[in-house]
Design a protein around this motif. Structure first.
Motif, PDB file in Angstrom:
ATOM      1  N   LEU A  57       5.211  -0.268  -5.617  1.00  0.00           N
ATOM      2  CA  LEU A  57       4.137  -1.316  -5.182  1.00  0.00           C
ATOM      3  C   LEU A  57       4.681  -2.687  -5.641  1.00  0.00           C
ATOM      4  N   LYS A  58       4.121  -3.713  -5.210  1.00  0.00           N
ATOM      5  CA  LYS A  58       4.371  -4.958  -5.747  1.00  0.00           C
ATOM      6  C   LYS A  58       2.989  -5.145  -6.745  1.00  0.00           C
ATOM      7  N   PRO A  59       3.091  -6.058  -7.466  1.00  0.00           N
ATOM      8  CA  PRO A  59       1.818  -6.218  -8.732  1.00  0.00           C
ATOM      9  C   PRO A  59       0.454  -6.480  -7.972  1.00  0.00           C
ATOM     10  N   GLY A  60      -0.434  -5.618  -8.106  1.00  0.00           N
ATOM     11  CA  GLY A  60      -1.706  -5.629  -7.558  1.00  0.00           C
ATOM     12  C   GLY A  60      -1.722  -4.787  -6.131  1.00  0.00           C
ATOM     13  N   LEU A  80       0.798  -1.134  -0.151  1.00  0.00           N
ATOM     14  CA  LEU A  80      -0.116   0.112  -0.092  1.00  0.00           C
ATOM     15  C   LEU A  80       0.789   1.152  -0.015  1.00  0.00           C
ATOM     16  N   VAL A  81       0.649   2.308  -0.796  1.00  0.00           N
ATOM     17  CA  VAL A  81       1.123   3.730  -0.802  1.00  0.00           C
ATOM     18  C   VAL A  81      -0.271   4.428  -0.647  1.00  0.00           C
ATOM     19  N   LEU A  82      -0.016   5.496   0.338  1.00  0.00           N
ATOM     20  CA  LEU A  82      -1.066   6.420   0.492  1.00  0.00           C
ATOM     21  C   LEU A  82      -0.596   7.752   0.712  1.00  0.00           C
ATOM     22  N   SER A  83      -1.393   8.642   0.507  1.00  0.00           N
ATOM     23  CA  SER A  83      -1.016  10.174   0.775  1.00  0.00           C
ATOM     24  C   SER A  83      -2.196  10.765   1.285  1.00  0.00           C
ATOM     25  N   SER A  84      -2.049  11.286   2.381  1.00  0.00           N
ATOM     26  CA  SER A  84      -3.422  11.938   3.040  1.00  0.00           C
ATOM     27  C   SER A  84      -2.952  13.148   3.144  1.00  0.00           C
ATOM     28  N   GLY A  85      -3.852  14.247   3.856  1.00  0.00           N
ATOM     29  CA  GLY A  85      -3.843  15.728   4.030  1.00  0.00           C
ATOM     30  C   GLY A  85      -3.601  16.288   2.622  1.00  0.00           C
ATOM     31  N   GLY A 113      -4.507   0.583 -12.592  1.00  0.00           N
ATOM     32  CA  GLY A 113      -5.791   0.046 -13.249  1.00  0.00           C
ATOM     33  C   GLY A 113      -6.715  -0.027 -11.993  1.00  0.00           C
ATOM     34  N   GLY A 114      -7.830  -0.517 -12.438  1.00  0.00           N
ATOM     35  CA  GLY A 114      -9.127  -0.710 -11.199  1.00  0.00           C
ATOM     36  C   GLY A 114      -9.238   0.586 -10.448  1.00  0.00           C
ATOM     37  N   ILE A 115      -9.263   1.701 -11.163  1.00  0.00           N
ATOM     38  CA  ILE A 115      -9.409   3.040 -10.525  1.00  0.00           C
ATOM     39  C   ILE A 115     -10.803   3.240 -10.016  1.00  0.00           C
ATOM     40  N   GLU A 116     -10.902   3.453  -8.660  1.00  0.00           N
ATOM     41  CA  GLU A 116     -12.001   3.591  -7.866  1.00  0.00           C
ATOM     42  C   GLU A 116     -11.940   5.194  -7.241  1.00  0.00           C
ATOM     43  N   VAL A 117     -13.197   5.790  -7.387  1.00  0.00           N
ATOM     44  CA  VAL A 117     -13.146   7.245  -6.742  1.00  0.00           C
ATOM     45  C   VAL A 117     -14.597   7.570  -6.104  1.00  0.00           C
ATOM     46  N   ARG A 118     -14.559   7.996  -5.103  1.00  0.00           N
ATOM     47  CA  ARG A 118     -15.637   8.266  -4.393  1.00  0.00           C
ATOM     48  C   ARG A 118     -15.705   9.747  -3.815  1.00  0.00           C
ATOM     49  N   GLY A 119     -16.887  10.153  -3.350  1.00  0.00           N
ATOM     50  CA  GLY A 119     -16.936  11.589  -3.152  1.00  0.00           C
ATOM     51  C   GLY A 119     -16.747  11.944  -1.596  1.00  0.00           C
ATOM     52  N   ARG A 146      -8.517   5.214  -5.194  1.00  0.00           N
ATOM     53  CA  ARG A 146      -8.022   3.986  -5.048  1.00  0.00           C
ATOM     54  C   ARG A 146      -7.938   3.409  -6.322  1.00  0.00           C
ATOM     55  N   ALA A 147      -6.689   2.794  -6.473  1.00  0.00           N
ATOM     56  CA  ALA A 147      -6.356   2.191  -7.664  1.00  0.00           C
ATOM     57  C   ALA A 147      -5.259   1.228  -7.470  1.00  0.00           C
ATOM     58  N   ALA A 148      -5.056   0.148  -8.518  1.00  0.00           N
ATOM     59  CA  ALA A 148      -4.084  -1.072  -8.267  1.00  0.00           C
ATOM     60  C   ALA A 148      -2.985  -0.875  -9.192  1.00  0.00           C
ATOM     61  N   GLY A 149      -1.657  -1.231  -8.840  1.00  0.00           N
ATOM     62  CA  GLY A 149      -0.394  -0.837 -10.106  1.00  0.00           C
ATOM     63  C   GLY A 149      -0.582  -2.447 -10.631  1.00  0.00           C
ATOM     64  N   SER A 150       0.271  -2.474 -11.675  1.00  0.00           N
ATOM     65  CA  SER A 150       0.111  -3.440 -12.621  1.00  0.00           C
ATOM     66  C   SER A 150       1.307  -4.489 -12.083  1.00  0.00           C
TER      67      SER A 150
END
Length: 242
Positions: A126-129, A101-106, A215-221, A238-242
């Protein structure tokens, strides 16, 4: 991303008070547990308030930030020894290909001018997926229009003494918003820090992720999985790496 506008030691000590743990931190902690993440990178970790809470036995947590002042503060906090702290920007991201997991907050990603390069660097970690997740302000709400002295002025007592604060927008150009944050201390010193934020649309952020190989890009409000509308204050990706 540079040490400004986060380079004043007195103001950094107030940062966690002004930006306490909340539903955003709950979201990222839950995501880490859902993924059963054993390696997490917090890109733009700042004072490490969230970063430290992600650490637990069997999990490696890395916090990366270009502000030496904020990282010095993070390293002094309880639990800091459970995190690997790295001074730097996207060039400090190791292309290890093994993070869950890679995250960026704030709203960290809003400070990044070269977003495609940053996302590509993070994908390489990131590892695959493996998953990347971050939030960004939704430009359709035009939040910057409320960033005037009249609307943002405030006074309070702090550990640094009486503080008068306000922000003023300097320039707006195709999603690039420049504003000054004023911090006037008792002695009359006005610590003015110039901020540059990049307000990007859903389409712009999605394209940047795709171009970086996600890929597998999801976006929420919002943090509770709300649908995106023009009134959504935040865009949570939220998205997944290849």
């Amino acid at each position: 991303m540079t040490d400004d506008p986060f380079g004043d030691e007195q103001l950094v000590e107030l940062y966690d008070l002004d930006n306490p743990s909340g539903i955003d931190h709950d979201f990222f902690r839950a995501l880490a547990d859902e993924l059963e993440a054993t390696k997490i990178i917090d890109f733009g970790c700042g004072t490490g308030l969230l970063t430290r809470t992600l650490a637990k036995p069997g999990r490696k947590v890395i916090g990366i930030d270009p502000s030496k002042t904020m990282l010095d503060y993070a390293r002094r906090q309880p639990g800091a020894d459970t995190v690997t702290w790295i001074d730097g920007d996207l060039t400090a991201v190791e292309q290890s290909g093994d993070a869950d997991l890679v995250l960026s907050s704030g709203n960290t990603m809003m400070y990044v001018s070269g977003l495609p390069a940053a996302l590509s660097a993070l994908r390489g970690a990131l590892k695959p997926g493996g998953v990347i997740s971050f939030e960004s302000r939704n430009p359709t709400t035009r939040a910057w229009e409320q960033w005037t002295r009249e609307a943002t002025y405030g006074e309070r007592d702090t550990s640094a003494g009486r503080l008068r604060e306000w922000i003023e927008v300097i320039d707006v150009d195709q999603g690039r918003v420049v504003f000054d944050a004023h911090n006037v201390f008792d002695d009359g010193r006005d610590a003015v820090f110039r901020n540059v934020l990049y307000f990007r649309t859903v389409e712009e952020l999605t394209t940047a992720l795709e171009e970086a190989g996600f890929g597998g890009i999801e976006v929420r409000g919002g943090w509770r999985g709300e649908a995106v509308t023009d009134a959504s204050r935040l865009l949570v990706f939220r998205a997944a790496g290849s």
